[in-house]
Write a protein that holds these residues in place. Sequence first.
Motif, mmCIF file in Angstrom:
data_model
loop_
_atom_site.group_PDB
_atom_site.id
_atom_site.type_symbol
_atom_site.label_atom_id
_atom_site.label_comp_id
_atom_site.label_asym_id
_atom_site.label_seq_id
_atom_site.Cartn_x
_atom_site.Cartn_y
_atom_site.Cartn_z
ATOM 1 N N ALA A 81 0.867 -1.259 -0.092
ATOM 2 C CA ALA A 81 -0.040 -0.033 -0.027
ATOM 3 C C ALA A 81 0.823 1.220 0.062
ATOM 4 C CB ALA A 81 -1.012 0.045 1.340
ATOM 5 N N ASP A 82 2.072 1.320 0.838
ATOM 6 C CA ASP A 82 2.880 2.321 0.689
ATOM 7 C C ASP A 82 3.546 2.608 -0.522
ATOM 8 O OD1 ASP A 82 4.110 1.756 4.349
ATOM 9 O OD2 ASP A 82 2.204 2.771 3.482
ATOM 10 N N GLU A 84 2.571 1.661 -3.373
ATOM 11 C CA GLU A 84 1.675 1.994 -4.506
ATOM 12 C C GLU A 84 1.209 3.560 -4.162
ATOM 13 O OE1 GLU A 84 -0.794 -2.123 -5.192
ATOM 14 O OE2 GLU A 84 -1.679 -0.637 -3.825
ATOM 15 N N ALA A 85 1.127 4.003 -2.767
ATOM 16 C CA ALA A 85 0.845 5.470 -2.570
ATOM 17 C C ALA A 85 1.828 6.051 -2.988
ATOM 18 C CB ALA A 85 0.803 5.599 -0.941
ATOM 19 N N ALA A 88 1.727 6.441 -6.909
ATOM 20 C CA ALA A 88 0.354 7.523 -7.223
ATOM 21 C C ALA A 88 0.848 8.653 -7.070
ATOM 22 C CB ALA A 88 -0.550 7.029 -6.485
ATOM 23 N N ARG A 91 3.062 10.015 -9.923
ATOM 24 C CA ARG A 91 2.266 10.175 -11.228
ATOM 25 C C ARG A 91 1.453 11.459 -11.186
ATOM 26 N NH1 ARG A 91 0.777 4.555 -12.041
ATOM 27 N NH2 ARG A 91 -1.018 5.010 -10.778
ATOM 28 N N GLN B 27 -4.564 3.298 3.881
ATOM 29 C CA GLN B 27 -4.192 2.535 2.940
ATOM 30 C C GLN B 27 -5.358 2.332 1.956
ATOM 31 O OE1 GLN B 27 -3.685 -1.014 5.234
ATOM 32 N NE2 GLN B 27 -1.895 -0.519 6.109
ATOM 33 N N ASN B 30 -5.082 5.500 -0.614
ATOM 34 C CA ASN B 30 -4.366 5.457 -1.365
ATOM 35 C C ASN B 30 -4.221 4.435 -2.381
ATOM 36 O OD1 ASN B 30 -3.155 7.547 0.035
ATOM 37 N ND2 ASN B 30 -1.878 6.422 1.392
ATOM 38 N N ALA B 31 -5.154 3.439 -2.093
ATOM 39 C CA ALA B 31 -5.203 2.432 -2.934
ATOM 40 C C ALA B 31 -6.179 2.565 -4.122
ATOM 41 C CB ALA B 31 -5.682 1.179 -2.229
ATOM 42 N N ASN B 33 -6.351 5.517 -5.432
ATOM 43 C CA ASN B 33 -5.434 6.366 -6.425
ATOM 44 C C ASN B 33 -6.358 7.580 -6.952
ATOM 45 O OD1 ASN B 33 -3.059 7.002 -7.770
ATOM 46 N ND2 ASN B 33 -3.293 5.269 -8.715
#
Lengths: 95, 377
Positions: A81-82, A84-85, A88, A91, B27, B30-31, B33
């Motif tokens: 999760a970290d 991915e954050a 993100a 981006r 979490q 953030n997932a 997005n």
Amino acid sequence: MCLGVPGRVISIDGTDALVDFFGVRRHVRLDIVDEPVGPGDYVLNHVGFAIRRISEEDAQATLALFDSILQGDDALDLMRADVEAEIAATRGGGS
Amino acid sequence: VTELLGVEALRFRDVERGKGLTTKLAQRVNALNRKVSLMHVCGSHEQSIARFGLRASFPRALDVIMGPGCPVCVTDVPEVDEGVSLALAGVRIATYGDMVRVPGTSKSLADARAEGAKVDVVYSVAQAVELARGTNEEVVFFATGFETTAVTTAAAIVAGVPKNFSVLSAHKYIPPVMEIVAEMPETRVEGFLAAGHAAAITGWGVFEPFVARHGIPVVVAGFEPLDVLAGLVRLVELIAERRVAVENLYPRCVTRDGNKPAQAMLARVFRPMGGRWRGIAHVPNGNLRLRDEFAHVDARRRFKIDASRLWDFAPPGLAQHCRCGDIMAGIASPADCKLFGKECSPESPVGACMVSSEGTCRIWKQYGGHPSLGDAV
């Protein structure tokens, strides 16, 4: 006005109950409570009226629910999760 | 006894569980997005969020908006004018404390009191009935609040009131206004956190038609910090899974069917009617008015209420800049209002949101003016 506060019933006289709220005693009406209430029961109070009897089991059930939401986490999930954050955020121009 | 109850409450403020839930919330958001906006419709939820500093722990992509959840704030100007007119005509008014300073067209009940009108603050409708029993004067209970509070007014009327007691109902019903907010073109709300105590009366089943119509999930949550955090986590999860459903995270107080005797009491005494909510819109079925059967306790039928004299003194200026309506609709935050904390303060409120302890502006002012640290950094 919406601050429903739980209290413990001390005594009952007809539709009037004496209820202890964290040490403060107040009279609460029992006209609209959904099930019979007796001394020792907990009730949810709203503007001077009991709106629900709260059982110990119900309180426990809510805590169990919180725990079930927390379960299923493992370190990998957290890491992913970290990461991915981070991705993100990059981006999105880091904003 | 008291200690035990204290411990009970503290368990719902447990720090470890709280940390776990805030991490989980971050979490989940953030997932996704992307940004996500959730709305709650209860002053007590905002109190919990502000008082325990929860906004500071929210991820930046999460916006938690307070909707029209403050009954005092949505009491419309003409309704306040009715109360003020009665008070100025010499009728004794009993009402909840927050109502006294809410501005009408040109005056609040506090202004009327300063001119000699009799305005009593009561904690409960039962107290207003007692007040009437102790006097020969006409006593009008200016009744505000959502369905949970309306039930208590209904119960008092059914239990029997003295002849000199009547009710000026400004009671409101929450489910219809959620429809309005969901349909506003500007709205970005993807999920609703429903108020536990209103649902204790109506049951969580009341939200099922709403969810089916609008495709927006609803989670019923209580008012302790853990209740709020868990509710937000579940909402984001439902959004991520594209699951449109009602979930109940407050089983200690809320069932699917709710409190049936209370619902019967509410339906017996009140009928839903369309009407304006201050700052929001005309809300079909959003107002609760006394049924014909209870015309004898309806202040609107007992007295000829003429508020027109209040309109001659309507002050120009500040009120037109008040953004309470946009704030309650979730389109603006108090920080967007140029009056906030300057011309408009708890000491001299311009809008109702700054008056009530459940109003967004009042809560933000009380807990630091800009409690969303996510925006501040």
